[in-house]
Design a protein around this motif. Structure first.
Motif, PDB file in Angstrom:
ATOM      1  N   SER A   1       0.822  -1.207   0.000  1.00 52.37           N
ATOM      2  CA  SER A   1       0.000   0.000   0.000  1.00 52.37           C
ATOM      3  C   SER A   1       0.856   1.256   0.000  1.00 52.37           C
ATOM      4  N   THR A   2       1.966   1.221   0.745  1.00 48.53           N
ATOM      5  CA  THR A   2       2.877   2.367   0.765  1.00 48.53           C
ATOM      6  C   THR A   2       3.496   2.596  -0.602  1.00 48.53           C
ATOM      7  N   ILE A   3       3.853   1.525  -1.277  1.00 42.36           N
ATOM      8  CA  ILE A   3       4.430   1.642  -2.621  1.00 42.36           C
ATOM      9  C   ILE A   3       3.417   2.218  -3.598  1.00 42.36           C
ATOM     10  N   LEU A   4       2.195   1.704  -3.575  1.00 40.24           N
ATOM     11  CA  LEU A   4       1.170   2.159  -4.516  1.00 40.24           C
ATOM     12  C   LEU A   4       0.719   3.584  -4.242  1.00 40.24           C
ATOM     13  N   SER A   5       0.877   4.058  -3.025  1.00 35.93           N
ATOM     14  CA  SER A   5       0.448   5.409  -2.684  1.00 35.93           C
ATOM     15  C   SER A   5       1.266   6.478  -3.406  1.00 35.93           C
ATOM     16  N   ASN A   6       2.412   6.107  -3.967  1.00 41.75           N
ATOM     17  CA  ASN A   6       3.258   7.046  -4.701  1.00 41.75           C
ATOM     18  C   ASN A   6       2.852   7.172  -6.171  1.00 41.75           C
ATOM     19  N   LEU A   7       1.883   6.394  -6.602  1.00 45.97           N
ATOM     20  CA  LEU A   7       1.432   6.455  -7.990  1.00 45.97           C
ATOM     21  C   LEU A   7       0.348   7.522  -8.147  1.00 45.97           C
ATOM     22  N   ASN A   8       0.267   8.080  -9.362  1.00 47.57           N
ATOM     23  CA  ASN A   8      -0.820   9.013  -9.627  1.00 47.57           C
ATOM     24  C   ASN A   8      -2.102   8.241  -9.931  1.00 47.57           C
ATOM     25  N   LYS A   9      -3.198   8.956 -10.153  1.00 50.13           N
ATOM     26  CA  LYS A   9      -4.506   8.318 -10.314  1.00 50.13           C
ATOM     27  C   LYS A   9      -4.538   7.374 -11.518  1.00 50.13           C
ATOM     28  N   ASN A  10      -3.998   7.805 -12.654  1.00 51.72           N
ATOM     29  CA  ASN A  10      -4.024   6.963 -13.856  1.00 51.72           C
ATOM     30  C   ASN A  10      -3.174   5.707 -13.692  1.00 51.72           C
ATOM     31  N   GLN A  11      -2.022   5.864 -13.059  1.00 53.11           N
ATOM     32  CA  GLN A  11      -1.162   4.705 -12.827  1.00 53.11           C
ATOM     33  C   GLN A  11      -1.820   3.711 -11.880  1.00 53.11           C
ATOM     34  N   LEU A  12      -2.514   4.231 -10.876  1.00 54.82           N
ATOM     35  CA  LEU A  12      -3.168   3.365  -9.896  1.00 54.82           C
ATOM     36  C   LEU A  12      -4.282   2.555 -10.555  1.00 54.82           C
ATOM     37  N   VAL A  13      -5.005   3.167 -11.491  1.00 50.35           N
ATOM     38  CA  VAL A  13      -6.050   2.442 -12.207  1.00 50.35           C
ATOM     39  C   VAL A  13      -5.447   1.307 -13.033  1.00 50.35           C
ATOM     40  N   SER A  14      -4.336   1.558 -13.689  1.00 55.41           N
ATOM     41  CA  SER A  14      -3.690   0.525 -14.498  1.00 55.41           C
ATOM     42  C   SER A  14      -3.181  -0.627 -13.642  1.00 55.41           C
ATOM     43  N   VAL A  15      -2.582  -0.299 -12.505  1.00 46.77           N
ATOM     44  CA  VAL A  15      -2.041  -1.329 -11.621  1.00 46.77           C
ATOM     45  C   VAL A  15      -3.155  -2.198 -11.047  1.00 46.77           C
ATOM     46  N   SER A  16      -4.319  -1.601 -10.787  1.00 48.31           N
ATOM     47  CA  SER A  16      -5.423  -2.355 -10.192  1.00 48.31           C
ATOM     48  C   SER A  16      -5.954  -3.443 -11.110  1.00 48.31           C
ATOM     49  N   LEU A  17      -5.616  -3.397 -12.396  1.00 47.32           N
ATOM     50  CA  LEU A  17      -6.090  -4.399 -13.357  1.00 47.32           C
ATOM     51  C   LEU A  17      -5.180  -5.622 -13.438  1.00 47.32           C
TER      52      LEU A  17
END
Length: 450
Positions: free
Chosen positions: A38-54
């Motif tokens: 969660s700490t690692i993913l918190s450094n991503l922007n909104k678009n990157q977070l959407v891509s990673v969630s897939l």
């Protein structure tokens, strides 16, 4: 992921068994616990977070826990309970868009200050000899029972909510939210009536409330003195209150002032208050900021000055996109706000020399901002500004009738002692070249923006 090693490069040789030639590469993400991930993913922007969630179900779950604010577009996503499972850590939810029944695939979008909705071919234009006209009917909304059921699901799944924007919620729905979301501090309500506001009494920590009554082109609900009195009695700990398109009179504002004694900021947008309501502002004894936005009038009949009273703690008065042609109402407002320290006028119609002259009663002004006030000239601007002996900050932008050529020596001297100056009344202002050699541009000097 896997890599293969061919034991024979001859194409005629049959391939070996997969379990002998393929080697599985370990899933290193599975070695990281949820907290670190969660700490690692918190450094991503909104678009990157959407891509990673897939990528996987686990990343979908962990990334969903990072989402704190959400604007709901699909009501079924809430009604089915999936919203709470997908985003378990929500603090801010806006459900207004999802409550409006509109064609999602329409290319026609209707927007106002509060919401944007898609409409169908209801919009029609008649051109030519018949003239032109466009009519948009009020949109349809979900049934109140459906909205209440969905709101209760939201409250049960997201108990840590701090802010919520709700539309069409009845008394029962508000009670359900109040019982579950004990930490809720900010609430925005649309499309509700007077009696629905009884549900506000259950919110123990509510500090910021925005109540949207009538909205042209969207809905025409009425919030009257009854609703304002119910609001005041149910929310004694309010710090900020915004009333949009609300009706009422002296009695409703007086009830708010008497019950909400901690209130520090009041905003009135496109209000429909009856004449004489200004006198009730004196009951808001701790009011520090008063704002008017898009108001067609201030007070049509404020009454004699001796009945108006004043707000002794008031520090800021903002008027934005308001019609100030009523000299009597504007003069009464300045009388009530005579203790104000900061005055802001932005894109207000009717603010001329006579109207601005009424502001001379406010003798403690330290900051003045004028923007888009084209009727005001130097004849009305100069004497009032010079009369404010405590003035430290001045901002004048796009006030085309305030000319450098009409500036007096006294006003030019005042500019040299101000702490902050932003002077751009029109595109032809030559003040910056006239100040060359005065030393105010040197490093360490005062802050001036021309």
């Amino acid at each position: 992921m896997r890599s293969s090693s061919l034991s024979n490069s001859n194409p005629n040789t049959p391939p070996s068994e997969p379990d002998e030639t393929l080697e599985l590469i370990p899933d290193y993400i599975s070695l990281i616990n949820d907290q670190i991930l969660s700490t690692i993913l918190s450094n991503l922007n909104k678009n990157q977070l959407v891509s990673v969630s897939l990528v996987s179900k686990r990343l979908l779950r962990v990334s969903g826990g990072l989402v704190k604010s959400l604007k709901l577009l699909d009501w079924d996503f809430l009604d089915s309970g999936r919203l709470g499972f997908r985003f378990p850590s929500l603090l801010d939810v806006d459900i207004v868009q999802a409550c409006i029944i509109s064609p999602r695939n329409s290319g026609i979008c209707l927007s106002n200050r509060f919401v944007s909705i898609h409409v169908n071919s209801v919009v029609a234009y008649e051109m030519g000899e018949m003239g032109g006209s466009g009519v948009v009917s009020n949109p349809d909304f979900l049934n109140a029972r459906v909205i209440d059921r969905g709101v209760r699901v939201l409250a049960q799944m997201c108990v840590d909510l701090r802010r919520a924007v709700l539309l069409g919620v009845s008394y029962e729905g508000l009670v359900g939210v109040a019982n579950e979301c004990l930490a809720l501090q900010e609430l925005e309500l649309c499309l509700c009536n007077d009696l629905d506001l009884k549900g506000l009494s259950g919110f123990r920590n509510l500090q910021i409330l925005k109540l949207i009554g009538y909205v042209d082109g969207l809905y025409d609900n009425v919030i009257s003195d009854i609703g304002l009195t119910i609001l005041a009695q149910g929310c004694p700990r309010l710090l900020k209150l915004e009333l949009v398109g609300c009706e009422g009179s002296y009695d409703g504002i007086k009830a708010i002032g008497q019950c909400c004694q901690m209130m520090e900021e009041l905003t009135l947008c496109d209000h429909r208050l009856e004449g004489g309501w200004l006198a009730a502002l004196s009951y808001c004894t701790n009011l520090k900021t008063l704002k008017f936005q898009s108001c067609k009038f201030i007070d049509p009949s404020p009454g004699p000055d001796e009945h108006l009273g004043s707000c002794p703690m008031l520090e800021e008065l903002h008027l934005e996109r308001c019609q100030l042609r009523d000299k009597q109402g504007l003069g009464a407002l300045f009388f009530v706000c005579e203790a104000v320290r900061e005055l802001v006028f932005k894109d207000c119609w009717g603010l001329d020399n006579n109207s601005f002259m009424a502001a001379s009663i406010c003798r403690r002004v330290m900051s003045l901002s004028l923007e888009g006030c084209s009727l005001l000239t130097m004849d009305g601007f100069d004497p009032i500004v010079l009369s404010w002996k405590e003035l430290k900050r001045l901002k004048v932008i796009s006030c085309n009738n305030i000319k450098d050529s009409a500036m007096t020596a006294e006003l030019a001297t005042l500019f040299t002692v101000l702490k902050e100056l932003k002077w751009r009344p029109d595109s032809k202002s030559i003040l910056s070249s006239g100040l060359e050699g005065t030393g105010i541009w040197q490093k360490g000097g005062r802050s001036f923006k021309i």
